[in-house]
Enzyme design. Structure first.
Site, PDB file in Angstrom:
ATOM      1  CE  LYS A  55      52.389 -19.152 -11.752  1.00 49.90           C
ATOM      2  NZ  LYS A  55      53.368 -18.283 -12.441  1.00 49.90           N
ATOM      3  CG  LEU A  56      48.205 -25.335 -10.706  1.00 53.06           C
ATOM      4  CD1 LEU A  56      47.770 -24.404  -9.604  1.00 53.06           C
ATOM      5  CD2 LEU A  56      47.271 -26.553 -10.720  1.00 53.06           C
ATOM      6  CB  SER A  57      45.191 -20.549 -13.119  1.00 50.42           C
ATOM      7  OG  SER A  57      45.797 -20.165 -14.313  1.00 50.42           O
ATOM      8  CB  ALA A 117      42.356 -13.920 -16.318  1.00 51.90           C
ATOM      9  CG  HIS A 155      51.308 -13.803 -18.543  1.00 47.67           C
ATOM     10  ND1 HIS A 155      51.398 -14.053 -17.198  1.00 47.67           N
ATOM     11  CD2 HIS A 155      50.868 -14.955 -19.108  1.00 47.67           C
ATOM     12  CE1 HIS A 155      51.045 -15.304 -16.959  1.00 47.67           C
ATOM     13  NE2 HIS A 155      50.718 -15.870 -18.092  1.00 47.67           N
TER      14      HIS A 155
END
Length: 284
Positions: A55-57, A117, A155
């Site tokens: 998983k990553l941004s 973000a 989150h």
């Protein structure tokens, strides 16, 4: 064949991957060595090519496109799911005024340099340059202790900041939606391009099956989710899952890919990410 797999301990990720790593679905001969890390640690591991699947941004993905390809399954996109810019309630008017200044010297806590973000923050408020990187769960306390003037939260903190007397300055997800009419791409699941294409495609297929299983059996993963949810209230856990796991998590589809492509186009145009030539997605 055993593959390394990294994802966060947040409820949306544990919900998605429970069936895969606990063999509640047929994994077609694959096993997984799992690493639990916060999103910025996963981003940094991806930069070093440490994991087979992670998983990553999406912001971080721009820097590792040569190493990794994006799965069609497992991503977090949606409407009303974006990061929030918050401050202390009593400082709202003063900070609102300061934000208008070109030479703004407000200090902001961010959940990582390569998070989506922070990308959105750079688009909305390019004048905010004094950034302090913190683990996402530490940002509220840093605000309350006056270590920062603003906090960028993601989150489960989206659901808890008001209880601590903190105030929303801006919803960067809404900002993105108004700007593009697209869902906001937060994070995705990528696979190392060095793996044979048939393995990449198998991983894509298995993650999709794992998400589908989770939707069909929503209580099946409850113990696994609770174990990693840091004493989170169960209602908040499921609110978190409902917010971040949706049809885009099963398959990006045309609209999901459009949102991601739009993100990368704007980021490249604003010189937030480098130019790249690779196709983003796992070949079909």
């Amino acid at each position: 064949m055993k593959l390394t797999l990294g994802f966060s301990p947040c409820p949306n990720d544990t919900f998605i991957f429970d069936a895969l790593i606990h063999h509640k679905i047929d994994t077609e001969g694959l096993d997984f060595e799992v690493f639990f890390d916060d999103v910025e640690t996963l981003n940094q591991k991806a930069m070093r090519g440490k994991l087979d699947i992670t998983k990553l941004s999406f912001h971080a993905f721009a820097y590792v496109v040569e190493k990794y390809a994006l799965l069609n399954a497992g991503s977090a996109l949606g409407f009303g799911v974006g990061p929030l810019l918050i401050c202390k309630k009593e400082n709202f008017d003063k900070i609102s005024s300061q934000l208008q200044a070109e030479n703004c010297n407000l200090k902001i806590g961010i959940p990582g340099k390569y998070t989506t973000a922070n990308f959105l923050l750079g688009v909305a408020y390019p004048q905010l340059r004094d950034k302090k990187e913190l683990v996402f769960s530490e940002i509220e306390d840093a605000l309350l202790n006056d270590e920062i003037d603003l906090g960028l939260i993601i989150h489960e903190n989206r659901f808890t900041y008001q209880e601590k007397g903190l105030h929303k300055m801006m919803d960067l997800g809404s900002y993105w939606e108004d700007l593009t009419n697209c869902a906001i791409p937060l994070g995705g699941i990528v696979v190392n391009r060095n793996l044979p294409l048939e393995i990449q495609q198998k991983v894509n297929r298995l993650v999709r099956k794992s998400v589908a299983y989770a939707f069909q059996n929503p209580k099946s993963a409850i113990e696994f989710i609770r174990k990693h949810a840091q004493a989170m209230d169960e209602a908040v856990m499921y609110k978190h899952i409902e917010l971040y796991v949706n049809n885009y998590s099963v398959d990006l589809g045309v609209e999901g890919k459009k949102a991601i492509d739009t993100l990368f186009t704007i980021a490249t145009k604003n010189q937030i990410i480098p130019n790249f030539e690779q196709d983003l997605y796992v070949e079909k």
